[in-house]
Design a protein around this motif. Structure first.
Motif, PDB file in Angstrom:
ATOM      1  N   ILE A  55      47.700  98.875  11.815  1.00  9.06           N
ATOM      2  CA  ILE A  55      46.940  97.366  12.179  1.00  9.06           C
ATOM      3  C   ILE A  55      47.253  96.238  11.864  1.00  9.06           C
ATOM      4  N   GLY A  56      47.550  96.570  10.819  1.00 14.21           N
ATOM      5  CA  GLY A  56      48.143  95.355   9.898  1.00 14.21           C
ATOM      6  C   GLY A  56      46.860  94.741   8.594  1.00 14.21           C
ATOM      7  N   LYS A  57      47.330  95.852   8.179  1.00 18.35           N
ATOM      8  CA  LYS A  57      46.902  95.659   6.368  1.00 18.35           C
ATOM      9  C   LYS A  57      47.218  94.583   5.671  1.00 18.35           C
ATOM     10  N   THR A  58      48.234  94.835   5.912  1.00 17.17           N
ATOM     11  CA  THR A  58      49.872  94.920   4.724  1.00 17.17           C
ATOM     12  C   THR A  58      49.637  92.587   5.360  1.00 17.17           C
ATOM     13  N   ALA A  59      49.381  92.840   7.188  1.00 17.76           N
ATOM     14  CA  ALA A  59      49.733  91.152   6.524  1.00 17.76           C
ATOM     15  C   ALA A  59      48.338  91.109   6.435  1.00 17.76           C
ATOM     16  N   ILE A  60      47.013  91.404   6.536  1.00 20.97           N
ATOM     17  CA  ILE A  60      45.631  90.646   5.699  1.00 20.97           C
ATOM     18  C   ILE A  60      46.323  90.513   4.439  1.00 20.97           C
ATOM     19  N   VAL A  61      46.804  91.036   3.732  1.00 20.19           N
ATOM     20  CA  VAL A  61      47.201  90.272   2.598  1.00 20.19           C
ATOM     21  C   VAL A  61      48.249  89.345   2.754  1.00 20.19           C
ATOM     22  N   GLU A  62      49.017  89.331   3.023  1.00 20.48           N
ATOM     23  CA  GLU A  62      50.303  88.488   3.176  1.00 20.48           C
ATOM     24  C   GLU A  62      49.541  87.433   3.497  1.00 20.48           C
ATOM     25  N   GLY A  63      48.027  87.422   4.304  1.00 18.61           N
ATOM     26  CA  GLY A  63      47.667  85.952   5.221  1.00 18.61           C
ATOM     27  C   GLY A  63      46.777  85.444   3.840  1.00 18.61           C
ATOM     28  N   LEU A  64      46.412  86.559   3.385  1.00 17.02           N
ATOM     29  CA  LEU A  64      45.362  85.850   1.826  1.00 17.02           C
ATOM     30  C   LEU A  64      46.632  84.932   1.393  1.00 17.02           C
ATOM     31  N   ALA A  65      47.548  85.909   0.980  1.00 14.54           N
ATOM     32  CA  ALA A  65      48.878  84.636   0.378  1.00 14.54           C
ATOM     33  C   ALA A  65      49.311  83.850   0.987  1.00 14.54           C
ATOM     34  N   TYR A  66      49.972  83.581   2.278  1.00 13.85           N
ATOM     35  CA  TYR A  66      49.490  82.199   3.081  1.00 13.85           C
ATOM     36  C   TYR A  66      49.066  81.120   2.643  1.00 13.85           C
ATOM     37  N   ARG A  67      47.535  81.053   2.512  1.00 13.59           N
ATOM     38  CA  ARG A  67      46.187  80.811   2.589  1.00 13.59           C
ATOM     39  C   ARG A  67      45.978  80.783   1.188  1.00 13.59           C
ATOM     40  N   ILE A  68      46.369  81.118   0.351  1.00 14.38           N
ATOM     41  CA  ILE A  68      46.863  80.453  -1.045  1.00 14.38           C
ATOM     42  C   ILE A  68      47.769  79.503  -1.181  1.00 14.38           C
ATOM     43  N   GLN A  69      48.811  79.894  -0.771  1.00 11.27           N
ATOM     44  CA  GLN A  69      49.924  79.178  -0.743  1.00 11.27           C
ATOM     45  C   GLN A  69      49.903  77.569  -0.229  1.00 11.27           C
ATOM     46  N   ASN A  70      49.353  78.061   0.611  1.00  6.37           N
ATOM     47  CA  ASN A  70      48.734  76.519   1.690  1.00  6.37           C
ATOM     48  C   ASN A  70      47.025  75.589   1.019  1.00  6.37           C
ATOM     49  N   GLY A  71      46.784  76.365   0.385  1.00 10.77           N
ATOM     50  CA  GLY A  71      45.696  75.372  -0.433  1.00 10.77           C
ATOM     51  C   GLY A  71      44.438  75.722   0.373  1.00 10.77           C
ATOM     52  N   MET A  72      44.368  76.615   1.127  1.00  7.96           N
ATOM     53  CA  MET A  72      43.364  77.019   2.014  1.00  7.96           C
ATOM     54  C   MET A  72      42.573  77.817   1.484  1.00  7.96           C
ATOM     55  N   VAL A  73      41.442  78.176   0.146  1.00  8.52           N
ATOM     56  CA  VAL A  73      41.626  79.184  -0.107  1.00  8.52           C
ATOM     57  C   VAL A  73      40.504  78.346  -1.244  1.00  8.52           C
ATOM     58  N   PRO A  74      39.506  78.985  -1.623  1.00  8.39           N
ATOM     59  CA  PRO A  74      37.983  78.302  -2.705  1.00  8.39           C
ATOM     60  C   PRO A  74      38.699  78.191  -3.860  1.00  8.39           C
ATOM     61  N   ASP A  75      38.424  77.421  -4.730  1.00  7.93           N
ATOM     62  CA  ASP A  75      39.253  76.020  -5.824  1.00  7.93           C
ATOM     63  C   ASP A  75      39.206  77.837  -6.962  1.00  7.93           C
ATOM     64  N   ALA A  76      38.516  78.192  -6.942  1.00  6.65           N
ATOM     65  CA  ALA A  76      38.874  79.702  -7.958  1.00  6.65           C
ATOM     66  C   ALA A  76      40.388  80.300  -7.371  1.00  6.65           C
ATOM     67  N   LEU A  77      40.088  80.263  -6.470  1.00  6.90           N
ATOM     68  CA  LEU A  77      41.930  81.255  -6.452  1.00  6.90           C
ATOM     69  C   LEU A  77      42.889  80.024  -5.627  1.00  6.90           C
TER      70      LEU A  77
END
Length: 306
Positions: A55-77
């Motif tokens: 159902i995409g559990k690993t994709a969720i973690v990759e999605g978090l990594a993608y957002r970190i990579q593109n600065g799409m997370v709170p400043d703390a991360l």
């Protein structure tokens, strides 16, 4: 000769924040990613994704990594790194239990000494002592308690209930995040968003108009709904559909063609192993009806099933 330090993270780890992402790998999973972020920002808490296979559990973690990579997370991360460790591979290459424990202990110390690093372990249930062997969870508990390691785990519902619930001390370090199977419209959206990635990976393209491509995606989603899948053999949305779509691309590659066409979707559907045979017979006939215009205009040979 200068002594070089061999990092076991480099050997057994995969830096998800350093990967090249063609598209967002976690389409329509913003809520789950938000829950992961909130958990990681909570002192002494880590996240545990629990849901059925495919159902995409690993994709969720990759999605978090993608957002970190593109600065799409709170400043703390911002600027953090997500490292995926393959525990199954770690166990498989060990010569004995002491070797495995030693390797994991080194990895834990490496992670603890790296600032702003999130450890991702799929199949988290493998950490829990199940048969008198090494209890990997106990090695992690002190670092999780001190907040030296932030971790995201992933496991299925069955393995969560069978193994992880037994270790309450390990479990209380985590916030459980339920990952539900995508519904049909969401799965279509995921398939459409994944096509650019498949095109780049496999080297062939879909040249239909978006509404035409979407028609093929909807058909594949409908032919693989819950009551048509082979029990305990196939996966769930979106994985079960992505397999068929990927196979259509592969048939195009096999035919030495640069474009995925109706005949390739037809072959992928005819050879799908994830639905019952009687269902497949009906779906093949439905495909012939729904895509009759494509079959005629592209001169598809219906006797060629791959």
């Amino acid at each position: 000769m200068e002594n070089e330090f061999l990092s076991l993270i480099d050997v057994y780890g995969d830096n998800l924040t350093a990967k090249e992402y063609i598209t967002d790998p976690a389409i329509a999973r913003d809520d789950e990613i938000k829950q992961c972020i909130l958990t990681l920002l909570t002192p002494e808490k880590s996240a545990l994704l629990v849901g059925k296979a495919g159902i995409g559990k690993t994709a969720i973690v990759e999605g978090l990594a993608y957002r970190i990579q593109n600065g799409m997370v709170p400043d703390a991360l911002k600027g953090w790194t997500v490292i995926k460790i393959n525990v199954a591979s770690l166990i498989g290459t060990a010569t004995n239990e002491n070797d495995t424990q030693s390797k994991l202990d080194v990895i834990i110390r490496e992670i603890a000494n790296r600032e702003n690093t999130i450890l991702f372990i799929d199949e988290t249930h493998l950490l829990v002592n199940r048969s008198g062997g090494v209890d990997f969870a106990n090695l992690l508990k002190p670092s999780l308690d001190r907040g030296q390691i932030k971790m995201i785990g992933a496991t299925t519902n069955e393995e969560y209930e069978t193994y992880i619930l037994r270790d309450r001390a390990f479990l209380r370090r985590f916030q459980k995040i339920e990952v539900l199977e995508a519904d049909k419209p969401t799965t279509v959206k995921i398939l459409m968003g994944t096509i650019p990635k498949l095109e780049k990976q496999i080297g062939v393209k879909i040249n239909y108009q978006p509404f035409q491509t979407e028609k093929f995606m909807k058909f594949i989603v409908e032919m693989t709904d819950e009551y048509k899948r082979i029990y305990e053999v196939s996966s769930r949305y979106p994985d079960i559909c992505l397999t068929i779509v990927s196979n259509a691309f592969t048939y195009a590659l096999y035919d030495n063609e640069k474009v995925v066409s109706a005949k390739h979707f037809y072959k992928a559907i005819c050879n799908a192993k994830s639905v019952y045979d009687d269902v497949k017979v009906k779906e093949i006939e439905r495909f012939k009806e729904e895509f009759a215009d494509f079959i005629v205009s592209e001169n598809v040979n219906l006797n060629d099933r791959g």
